[in-house]
Scaffold this active site. Structure first.
Site, PDB file in Angstrom:
ATOM      1  N   HIS A  82       0.839  -1.200   0.000  1.00 34.94           N
ATOM      2  CA  HIS A  82       0.000   0.000   0.000  1.00 34.94           C
ATOM      3  C   HIS A  82       0.870   1.245   0.000  1.00 34.94           C
ATOM      4  O   HIS A  82       1.832   1.331   0.747  1.00 34.94           O
ATOM      5  CB  HIS A  82      -0.902   0.022   1.247  1.00 34.94           C
ATOM      6  CG  HIS A  82      -1.801   1.216   1.293  1.00 34.94           C
ATOM      7  ND1 HIS A  82      -2.987   1.266   0.605  1.00 34.94           N
ATOM      8  CD2 HIS A  82      -1.665   2.405   1.908  1.00 34.94           C
ATOM      9  CE1 HIS A  82      -3.543   2.447   0.804  1.00 34.94           C
ATOM     10  NE2 HIS A  82      -2.767   3.163   1.599  1.00 34.94           N
ATOM     11  N   ASP A 161     -14.883   2.413   7.754  1.00 32.91           N
ATOM     12  CA  ASP A 161     -13.844   3.365   7.368  1.00 32.91           C
ATOM     13  C   ASP A 161     -14.374   4.345   6.333  1.00 32.91           C
ATOM     14  O   ASP A 161     -14.068   5.541   6.384  1.00 32.91           O
ATOM     15  CB  ASP A 161     -12.609   2.642   6.819  1.00 32.91           C
ATOM     16  CG  ASP A 161     -11.615   3.640   6.244  1.00 32.91           C
ATOM     17  OD1 ASP A 161     -11.072   4.423   7.030  1.00 32.91           O
ATOM     18  OD2 ASP A 161     -11.426   3.660   5.013  1.00 32.91           O
ATOM     19  N   ARG A 168     -14.429  12.538   8.793  1.00 32.35           N
ATOM     20  CA  ARG A 168     -13.165  13.209   9.151  1.00 32.35           C
ATOM     21  C   ARG A 168     -12.824  14.312   8.163  1.00 32.35           C
ATOM     22  O   ARG A 168     -12.309  15.361   8.530  1.00 32.35           O
ATOM     23  CB  ARG A 168     -12.023  12.178   9.199  1.00 32.35           C
ATOM     24  CG  ARG A 168     -12.121  11.229  10.398  1.00 32.35           C
ATOM     25  CD  ARG A 168     -11.234  10.010  10.195  1.00 32.35           C
ATOM     26  NE  ARG A 168      -9.863  10.367   9.892  1.00 32.35           N
ATOM     27  CZ  ARG A 168      -9.030   9.622   9.147  1.00 32.35           C
ATOM     28  NH1 ARG A 168      -9.435   8.478   8.648  1.00 32.35           N
ATOM     29  NH2 ARG A 168      -7.803  10.026   8.920  1.00 32.35           N
ATOM     30  N   SER A 183      -7.292   3.492   9.486  1.00 29.39           N
ATOM     31  CA  SER A 183      -8.020   3.549   8.218  1.00 29.39           C
ATOM     32  C   SER A 183      -7.313   2.706   7.154  1.00 29.39           C
ATOM     33  O   SER A 183      -7.922   1.858   6.489  1.00 29.39           O
ATOM     34  CB  SER A 183      -8.110   5.018   7.783  1.00 29.39           C
ATOM     35  OG  SER A 183      -8.539   5.140   6.446  1.00 29.39           O
ATOM     36  N   LYS A 187      -8.413  -1.504   5.808  1.00 32.69           N
ATOM     37  CA  LYS A 187      -8.736  -1.878   4.428  1.00 32.69           C
ATOM     38  C   LYS A 187      -7.845  -3.008   3.923  1.00 32.69           C
ATOM     39  O   LYS A 187      -8.289  -3.878   3.192  1.00 32.69           O
ATOM     40  CB  LYS A 187      -8.620  -0.646   3.520  1.00 32.69           C
ATOM     41  CG  LYS A 187      -9.835   0.284   3.692  1.00 32.69           C
ATOM     42  CD  LYS A 187      -9.700   1.561   2.907  1.00 32.69           C
ATOM     43  CE  LYS A 187      -8.785   2.542   3.601  1.00 32.69           C
ATOM     44  NZ  LYS A 187      -8.926   3.929   3.193  1.00 32.69           N
TER      45      LYS A 187
HETATM   46  N1  URA Z   1      -5.571   7.158   3.364  1.00 33.07           N
HETATM   47  C1  URA Z   1      -6.524   6.397   3.939  1.00 33.07           C
HETATM   48  O1  URA Z   1      -6.893   5.363   3.408  1.00 33.07           O
HETATM   49  N2  URA Z   1      -7.028   6.791   5.118  1.00 33.07           N
HETATM   50  C2  URA Z   1      -6.652   7.902   5.745  1.00 33.07           C
HETATM   51  O2  URA Z   1      -7.153   8.198   6.792  1.00 33.07           O
HETATM   52  C3  URA Z   1      -5.682   8.704   5.115  1.00 33.07           C
HETATM   53  C4  URA Z   1      -5.152   8.298   3.937  1.00 33.07           C
END
Ligand code: URA
Ligand code: CA
Length: 435
Positions: A82, A161, A168, A183, A187
């Site tokens: 990622h 999320d 947010r 977050s 994922k």
């Molecule tokens: N990328 C994400 O997936 N989540 C965040 O909170 C910030 C960047």
């Protein structure tokens, strides 16, 4: 449990229990906690921070708020990669076949997302015929037989999320390390990863503008990965200038092909080796990153990695003749140079602004509904630290509009490219975080 009590607890700097965190996430996902209470909690977290255990509990609760992909019928350790975001980041296209060619299973679910250029899925769709929608059965069979497949993400991964991130975004609580870390990691875990390699970018083009914050975020994610039983490593990389030379979908596919042919930009290749060797180690295919790197170098120089890319394109219905004839997908109507106005050394190529310029040409989406023009984008001829003569091209613009109609793009580019008397190449990798 009452949400107001939990908000007060965090406001006062106390530690939330696993049960409390799970309750909050379940209730919020099912619309039984209103946004105003959740906003108060995220602001309390922003100021009071969370312990590693709290962040881990939050990560796992969000990962299990929707579907969790089961990749257990794929042999081997599934390592996901990622990046926290970059401009012209072509690494996934290269890494997937590269590490698969040394036996690491790559079962990649990618998103489209909003960005300066498309996501990995959009880039793959720049290859004629390439299908990113496969049944789960075909996906798993391909990874077992061929070690690699890349598909689109299903709709219901980590819905908590999705909801929380949107909240947010409008309550000034995006920039919170525990919230960002949970977050991202939620994922990856929902997508079925056994182990995770993170590219935490830093600089103008990145989410984390300075190295110290990037390191803190990386260390937090590596620690919670361990606590959640997912081995995690991170590379802190520089994103003050774009990675590689190509920004734009077809241009990046061609750049990936050239890199797999050993003719790509040095910085992009180095990044792929750095991230790839961690993936190989986490997949247990090598003992050390040094050994892993040698394996990857051999796979690249022998042509094994490129052959794997060809196989992946064929498996997913794409036209693999683009490997031998990349010009087939470079179909922009106009290609023109952006000449340097003075001689000197390139001192700045502001990554995010160059990304915006590519997006204005049509390479990325401004809104979810926008269509992408695969053919357009930018190709850098020079990078920071290289010298240039007045009149020499700094980059080439691939456009489907004539020059007169993209004056705004040209102005933006000149504004974000600096030529000075001297300047050095910035370091590509600032740190590697393994624990
Ligand atoms: N990328 C994400 O997936 N989540 C965040 O909170 C910030 C960047
Ligand atoms: Ca690139």
């Amino acid at each position: 449990m009452r949400m107001v009590d939990l908000i007060a607890k965090k406001r006062d700097g106390k530690i939330l229990s696993k049960e409390e965190i799970k309750w909050i996430i379940d209730e919020y996902t099912n619309n039984r906690i209103p946004d105003y209470q959740m906003s108060a909690l995220t602001m309390a977290i922003f100021y009071q921070d969370m312990t590693d255990q709290e962040i881990t509990d939050l990560t796992l609760a969000m990962a299990h708020s929707g579907e969790v992909v089961d990749l257990s019928s794929i042999e081997g350790i599934k390592v996901d990669k990622h990046s926290t975001g970059g401009v012209g980041d072509t690494t996934t296209l290269i890494l997937a076949p590269l590490v698969a060619s040394v036996g690491v299973p790559v079962a990649k679910m990618s998103g489209r997302g909003l960005g300066y250029t498309g996501g990995t899925l959009d880039k793959l769709e720049a290859i004629p015929g390439f299908k990113i929608e496969l049944t789960e059965e075909t996906f798993i069979r391909l990874v077992n037989e061929s070690k690699v497949a890349v598909i689109g993400q299903s709709g219901n991964l980590a819905p908590a999320d999705k909801k929380l991130y949107a909240l947010r975004d409008v309550t000034a609580t995006v920039d919170s390390i525990p919230l960002i870390a949970s977050s991202i990691m939620s994922k990856k875990i929902a997508a079925g990863a056994d182990a995770i390699v993170l590219d935490v970018t830093t600089g103008d083009g990145a989410f984390m503008k300075n190295i110290e914050d990037a390191k803190r975020l990386a260390k937090t994610m590596v620690r919670i990965g361990r606590l959640a039983n997912r081995q995690t490593m991170a590379v802190i990389s520089d994103m003050s200038q774009p990675l590689g030379e190509a920004i734009g979908n077809s241009l990046e596919v061609v750049e990936a092909i050239e890199t797999l042919q050993g003719k790509g930009p040095a910085d992009l290749l180095e990044m792929c080796y750095a991230l790839g060797s961690q993936m190989v180690v986490l997949a247990n295919k090598a003992k050390t990153v040094e050994q892993a790197r040698l394996m990857l170098e051999e796979a690249l120089s022998s042509g094994k990695a490129l052959a794997k890319f060809r196989e992946m394109i064929q498996n997913q219905g794409g036209d693999d003749s683009v490997i031998d004839h990349p010009e087939k997908i470079l179909t922009a109507k106009y290609v023109f140079d952006l000449p340097a106005k003075q001689s000197g050394v390139i001192t700045k190529l502001v990554a995010n602004e160059l990304g915006i310029a590519a997006m204005m040409l049509g390479a990325g989406r401004k809104t979810k509904e926008d269509a992408i023009d695969f053919a357009v984008g930018l190709k850098l001829c020079k990078k920071v630290g290289q010298s240039i003569e007045a009149g020499e091209p700094i980059l080439t613009i691939h456009s489907n509009q004539p020059k007169e109609e993209i004056q705004e793009v040209i102005d933006l580019l000149y504004k974000n490219i600096e030529i000075g008397e001297d300047g050095a190449e910035p370091p590509l990798i600032h740190a590697i975080i393994t624990e």
